[in-house]
Design a protein around this motif. Structure first.
Motif, mmCIF file in Angstrom:
data_model
loop_
_atom_site.group_PDB
_atom_site.id
_atom_site.type_symbol
_atom_site.label_atom_id
_atom_site.label_comp_id
_atom_site.label_asym_id
_atom_site.label_seq_id
_atom_site.Cartn_x
_atom_site.Cartn_y
_atom_site.Cartn_z
ATOM 1 N N ALA A 82 6.312 14.098 115.724
ATOM 2 C CA ALA A 82 7.120 13.092 115.033
ATOM 3 C C ALA A 82 6.292 12.107 114.227
ATOM 4 O O ALA A 82 6.708 11.681 113.156
ATOM 5 C CB ALA A 82 7.984 12.342 116.046
ATOM 6 N N ASN A 83 5.130 11.697 114.741
ATOM 7 C CA ASN A 83 4.350 10.668 114.048
ATOM 8 C C ASN A 83 2.870 11.028 114.040
ATOM 9 O O ASN A 83 2.393 11.829 114.842
ATOM 10 C CB ASN A 83 4.567 9.300 114.695
ATOM 11 N N GLY A 270 22.820 11.232 129.429
ATOM 12 C CA GLY A 270 23.816 10.626 128.548
ATOM 13 C C GLY A 270 23.321 9.413 127.784
ATOM 14 O O GLY A 270 23.358 9.396 126.548
ATOM 15 N N PRO A 271 22.844 8.371 128.467
ATOM 16 C CA PRO A 271 22.354 7.185 127.755
ATOM 17 C C PRO A 271 21.187 7.524 126.825
ATOM 18 O O PRO A 271 20.328 8.354 127.164
ATOM 19 C CB PRO A 271 21.899 6.266 128.897
ATOM 20 N N ILE A 272 21.175 6.896 125.668
ATOM 21 C CA ILE A 272 20.110 7.146 124.680
ATOM 22 C C ILE A 272 18.855 6.384 125.091
ATOM 23 O O ILE A 272 18.880 5.154 125.221
ATOM 24 C CB ILE A 272 20.564 6.714 123.272
ATOM 25 N N ILE A 273 17.767 7.111 125.302
ATOM 26 C CA ILE A 273 16.567 6.482 125.853
ATOM 27 C C ILE A 273 15.361 6.468 124.896
ATOM 28 O O ILE A 273 14.333 5.871 125.217
ATOM 29 C CB ILE A 273 16.159 7.135 127.197
ATOM 30 N N ASN A 274 15.486 7.087 123.715
ATOM 31 C CA ASN A 274 14.293 7.109 122.855
ATOM 32 C C ASN A 274 13.973 5.751 122.247
ATOM 33 O O ASN A 274 12.823 5.503 121.851
ATOM 34 C CB ASN A 274 14.392 8.187 121.779
ATOM 35 N N GLU A 275 14.958 4.834 122.185
ATOM 36 C CA GLU A 275 14.651 3.486 121.679
ATOM 37 C C GLU A 275 13.747 2.750 122.670
ATOM 38 O O GLU A 275 12.897 1.947 122.262
ATOM 39 C CB GLU A 275 15.939 2.701 121.438
ATOM 40 N N GLY A 283 8.115 7.772 121.560
ATOM 41 C CA GLY A 283 9.260 8.258 120.816
ATOM 42 C C GLY A 283 9.741 9.570 121.401
ATOM 43 O O GLY A 283 9.367 9.948 122.502
ATOM 44 N N GLY A 284 10.581 10.256 120.645
ATOM 45 C CA GLY A 284 11.090 11.531 121.108
ATOM 46 C C GLY A 284 12.560 11.681 120.816
ATOM 47 O O GLY A 284 13.105 11.063 119.896
ATOM 48 N N HIS A 285 13.218 12.510 121.601
ATOM 49 C CA HIS A 285 14.633 12.816 121.419
ATOM 50 C C HIS A 285 15.501 11.766 122.116
ATOM 51 O O HIS A 285 15.033 11.051 123.001
ATOM 52 C CB HIS A 285 14.945 14.198 121.980
ATOM 53 N N PRO A 286 16.776 11.701 121.759
ATOM 54 C CA PRO A 286 17.663 10.720 122.405
ATOM 55 C C PRO A 286 17.732 10.858 123.919
ATOM 56 O O PRO A 286 17.900 9.857 124.624
ATOM 57 C CB PRO A 286 19.027 11.015 121.755
ATOM 58 N N ALA A 288 15.337 12.793 125.791
ATOM 59 C CA ALA A 288 14.033 13.187 126.354
ATOM 60 C C ALA A 288 12.933 12.581 125.505
ATOM 61 O O ALA A 288 12.734 12.985 124.361
ATOM 62 C CB ALA A 288 13.897 14.706 126.409
ATOM 63 N N SER A 289 12.239 11.601 126.068
ATOM 64 C CA SER A 289 11.237 10.867 125.296
ATOM 65 C C SER A 289 10.024 10.542 126.160
ATOM 66 O O SER A 289 10.033 10.745 127.382
ATOM 67 C CB SER A 289 11.830 9.558 124.754
ATOM 68 N N GLY A 290 8.992 10.018 125.506
ATOM 69 C CA GLY A 290 7.786 9.654 126.230
ATOM 70 C C GLY A 290 7.070 8.483 125.594
ATOM 71 O O GLY A 290 7.262 8.190 124.401
ATOM 72 N N ALA A 291 6.269 7.800 126.389
ATOM 73 C CA ALA A 291 5.480 6.666 125.909
ATOM 74 C C ALA A 291 4.341 6.450 126.897
ATOM 75 O O ALA A 291 4.088 7.286 127.776
ATOM 76 C CB ALA A 291 6.335 5.414 125.777
ATOM 77 N N SER A 292 3.659 5.340 126.774
ATOM 78 C CA SER A 292 2.572 4.984 127.692
ATOM 79 C C SER A 292 2.570 3.484 127.904
ATOM 80 O O SER A 292 2.923 2.714 126.996
ATOM 81 C CB SER A 292 1.206 5.417 127.138
ATOM 82 N N VAL A 293 2.184 3.074 129.098
ATOM 83 C CA VAL A 293 1.964 1.659 129.392
ATOM 84 C C VAL A 293 0.602 1.517 130.056
ATOM 85 O O VAL A 293 0.009 2.499 130.501
ATOM 86 C CB VAL A 293 3.079 1.074 130.297
ATOM 87 N N LYS A 294 0.130 0.280 130.124
ATOM 88 C CA LYS A 294 -1.217 0.048 130.644
ATOM 89 C C LYS A 294 -1.223 -0.369 132.115
ATOM 90 O O LYS A 294 -2.211 -0.148 132.818
ATOM 91 C CB LYS A 294 -1.914 -1.035 129.811
ATOM 92 N N THR A 295 -0.152 -0.993 132.570
ATOM 93 C CA THR A 295 -0.154 -1.546 133.927
ATOM 94 C C THR A 295 1.143 -1.176 134.646
ATOM 95 O O THR A 295 2.162 -0.846 134.022
ATOM 96 C CB THR A 295 -0.269 -3.082 133.901
ATOM 97 N N TRP A 296 1.109 -1.313 135.982
ATOM 98 C CA TRP A 296 2.317 -1.065 136.765
ATOM 99 C C TRP A 296 3.343 -2.178 136.570
ATOM 100 O O TRP A 296 4.545 -1.956 136.731
ATOM 101 C CB TRP A 296 1.956 -0.904 138.241
ATOM 102 N N GLU A 297 2.880 -3.362 136.190
ATOM 103 C CA GLU A 297 3.812 -4.441 135.869
ATOM 104 C C GLU A 297 4.639 -4.067 134.634
ATOM 105 O O GLU A 297 5.851 -4.302 134.586
ATOM 106 C CB GLU A 297 3.060 -5.749 135.623
ATOM 107 N N GLU A 298 3.970 -3.464 133.655
ATOM 108 C CA GLU A 298 4.687 -2.981 132.472
ATOM 109 C C GLU A 298 5.664 -1.874 132.846
ATOM 110 O O GLU A 298 6.768 -1.785 132.298
ATOM 111 C CB GLU A 298 3.680 -2.453 131.436
ATOM 112 N N ALA A 299 5.249 -1.022 133.777
ATOM 113 C CA ALA A 299 6.125 0.057 134.228
ATOM 114 C C ALA A 299 7.425 -0.505 134.808
ATOM 115 O O ALA A 299 8.517 0.023 134.571
ATOM 116 C CB ALA A 299 5.405 0.928 135.253
#
Length: 309
Positions: A82-83, A270-275, A283-286, A288-299
């Motif tokens: 995608a990017n 059902g709920p749109i999660i790519n935003e 990013g990804g599909h509505p 099924a998507s993926g990203a990354s965070v640095k800390t468990w607090e962010e998680a």
């Protein structure tokens, strides 16, 4: 658009095909399937598939070793990405012309020529569509090894035809690919057989996942847990769909920790999660998507974002 892509392929003697980092079956199916398709129909062209190999896809194919000089005056094709941040091998910038073929939302409209179809189940399905056009336009042929790659990509991105992205057209292409007679049993064994330690980690997931009263779930797989079960981060990612069978589960997230960051794997019924994924640089599909965070607090903030859907 498809004929423009075919015409562009015909103009270049060297073609290098890229896909996204941490590849899945559709990444390999579309990338290496397209490479083999071009090579079969234009045997005098030099065609390469580049990128870091994913060992869990040994059964499917392996990319090529591509030298820096190979990029000079080469046509670059990027599939299933995608990017630009997710393109594996940033030497794509050294090519002469860039084609993007993708089925994700076109938030990053990179490339000189773009073919993006968000209604396609997979980019492997799009390559089937490209082949159908080229067969009529230029008499292209397709063999069993190419059919095997494209079929694997379609199966992988449709969850064995269970996802809503599966259409009548998807099934039509799958049926045509099967007619080429590759060994489906061998292919499915490669895609879905797992080692005992991964099954044991799956048991851990089933015993330890969390789900609130609104059907929002999460699992946290720390490095310590992965080391205990002797499972690599890429292998743990294969378990993300495990919670799809949980009754009442609306959407969920897997957090998988590696040496540098925490992978965020989002799924939904059902709920749109790519935003949400975009909010954390992914990013990804509505659904099924993926990203990354640095800390468990962010998680934990990601979990709260899911609960707001």
């Amino acid at each position: 658009m498809k004929r423009q892509i075919i015409d562009t392929i015909e103009r270049y003697d060297k073609i290098i095909i890229h896909r996204h980092v941490r590849p899945d079956p559709d990444a390999y199916g579309s990338q290496i399937g397209l490479k083999e398709l071009i090579s079969l129909n234009y045997p005098n062209k030099k065609v390469f598939a580049t990128g870091i190999h994913e060992n869990t896809l040994d059964f499917l194919a392996r990319p090529d070793k591509v030298l820096d000089e190979d990029f000079q005056d080469a046509l670059i094709i990027v599939t299933d990405t995608a990017n630009t941040e997710r393109i594996d091998d940033d030497r794509y910038k050294q090519g002469s012309y860039l084609i993007k073929i993708d089925h994700h939302p076109n938030d990053d409209a990179y490339g000189d020529l773009l073919w993006v179809n968000t209604n396609a189940s997979s980019v492997s399905e799009m390559i089937c569509e490209l082949f159908e056009e080229a067969k009529e336009y230029r008499g292209w042929k397709l063999d069993a090894s190419i059919a095997r790659l494209l079929f694997a990509g379609i199966v992988g991105d449709t969850g064995r035809f269970m996802f809503q992205s599966t259409t009548l057209q998807t099934m039509k292409y799958a049926g045509e690919l099967i007619s080429h007679g590759f060994d489906r049993t061998e292919l499915f064994n490669g895609m879905y057989e797992v080692e005992r330690n991964l099954l044991q980690l799956k048991g851990f997931v089933y015993e330890n996942f969390n789900m609130d009263e609104n059907g929002v779930g999460f699992v946290k797989l720390t490095r310590e847990i992965l080391q205990k079960y002797k499972v690599a981060e890429s292998e743990a990612s294969l378990l993300v769909s495990a919670l799809a069978d949980v009754k009442g589960m609306r959407c969920w997230v897997f957090f998988i920790e590696d040496e540098k960051e925490i992978r965020v794997r989002l799924r939904s019924k059902g709920p749109i999660i790519n935003e949400i994924a975009k909010k954390y640089g992914g990013g990804g599909h509505p659904l099924a998507s993926g990203a990354s965070v640095k800390t468990w607090e962010e998680a934990d903030i990601v979990i709260e974002d899911l609960k707001m859907l």
